[in-house]
Design an enzyme around this catalytic site. Sequence first.
Site, PDB file in Angstrom:
ATOM      1  N   TYR A 154     -23.217  40.737  39.034  1.00 42.48           N
ATOM      2  CA  TYR A 154     -23.159  40.926  37.584  1.00 42.48           C
ATOM      3  C   TYR A 154     -22.564  42.288  37.236  1.00 42.48           C
ATOM      4  O   TYR A 154     -21.662  42.384  36.401  1.00 42.48           O
ATOM      5  CB  TYR A 154     -24.561  40.782  37.001  1.00 42.48           C
ATOM      6  CG  TYR A 154     -24.579  40.652  35.486  1.00 42.48           C
ATOM      7  CD1 TYR A 154     -24.047  39.524  34.864  1.00 42.48           C
ATOM      8  CD2 TYR A 154     -25.129  41.647  34.680  1.00 42.48           C
ATOM      9  CE1 TYR A 154     -24.052  39.394  33.493  1.00 42.48           C
ATOM     10  CE2 TYR A 154     -25.149  41.525  33.310  1.00 42.48           C
ATOM     11  CZ  TYR A 154     -24.608  40.401  32.713  1.00 42.48           C
ATOM     12  OH  TYR A 154     -24.617  40.285  31.348  1.00 42.48           O
ATOM     13  N   LYS A 173     -18.847  42.796  35.352  1.00 41.56           N
ATOM     14  CA  LYS A 173     -18.754  43.392  34.018  1.00 41.56           C
ATOM     15  C   LYS A 173     -17.980  44.718  34.050  1.00 41.56           C
ATOM     16  O   LYS A 173     -17.247  45.034  33.101  1.00 41.56           O
ATOM     17  CB  LYS A 173     -20.147  43.596  33.430  1.00 41.56           C
ATOM     18  CG  LYS A 173     -20.870  42.280  33.110  1.00 41.56           C
ATOM     19  CD  LYS A 173     -20.104  41.426  32.110  1.00 41.56           C
ATOM     20  CE  LYS A 173     -20.930  40.235  31.626  1.00 41.56           C
ATOM     21  NZ  LYS A 173     -20.198  39.396  30.653  1.00 41.56           N
TER      22      LYS A 173
END
Length: 229
Positions: free
Chosen positions: A151, A155
């Site tokens: 994650y 991002k």
Amino acid sequence: MRYVITGASRGIGFEFVQQLLRRGETVDAGVRAPEMARRLEPLLHEAGNRLRIHSLEVTSADSVRAFAANVCREPVDVLINNAGVSGQWVGLHELDFEDLERTIAVNALGPLRITSSLLPALRQGIGRKVAHVTSRMGSLSSNTEGGAYAYRMSKAALNMGVRSMANDLRRDGLSCVLLHPGWVQTDMGGQDAPLPADDSVRGMLRVIDGVSMEHSGRFFDYEGAEIPW
């Protein structure tokens, strides 16, 4: 105004669709699979031709091409790249590299595919805005805990991509911003999250409404506060 939203069948994406329709906008909603569109059907009955639902898998070049062919028949004022996955939140020794690659493909490469494919329609729009739902967890300076490699890395890659995109599209008069929605009560955020989805989306829409070229390439939370890289 005409909005295009990816990942529109649940969570933050669904709330974007609801709130935009409520205020009278037109929405093209991208959903990963036809069965995921069922939650949108009541909104379709209420909104009529102000809501159009399209199949969209952001990691598939063919799917994105078909989506763009449908959407680009008319100008697009605002694109909201919302589709995303959490990946596995594990430590270094437990990493599943296939999961890591999939998470980066969805969260970082997906928004680039979509934005690039919709550029002809965005250039014709009056809104001329692209908003990307990212996360504070993609901030390098804010990472003091480690973990969540898939994650965080996806991002962070998205954030860098949008910085480049903002510079590239400035000549077209298109502004691109990154938005942190907060820790939101969704399937991804979980029920322990403190922030209801409607409050998060209401705040992000206020930010998007106020975006101008001076904000392009910058990173804001749902309340409009700037986030460090």
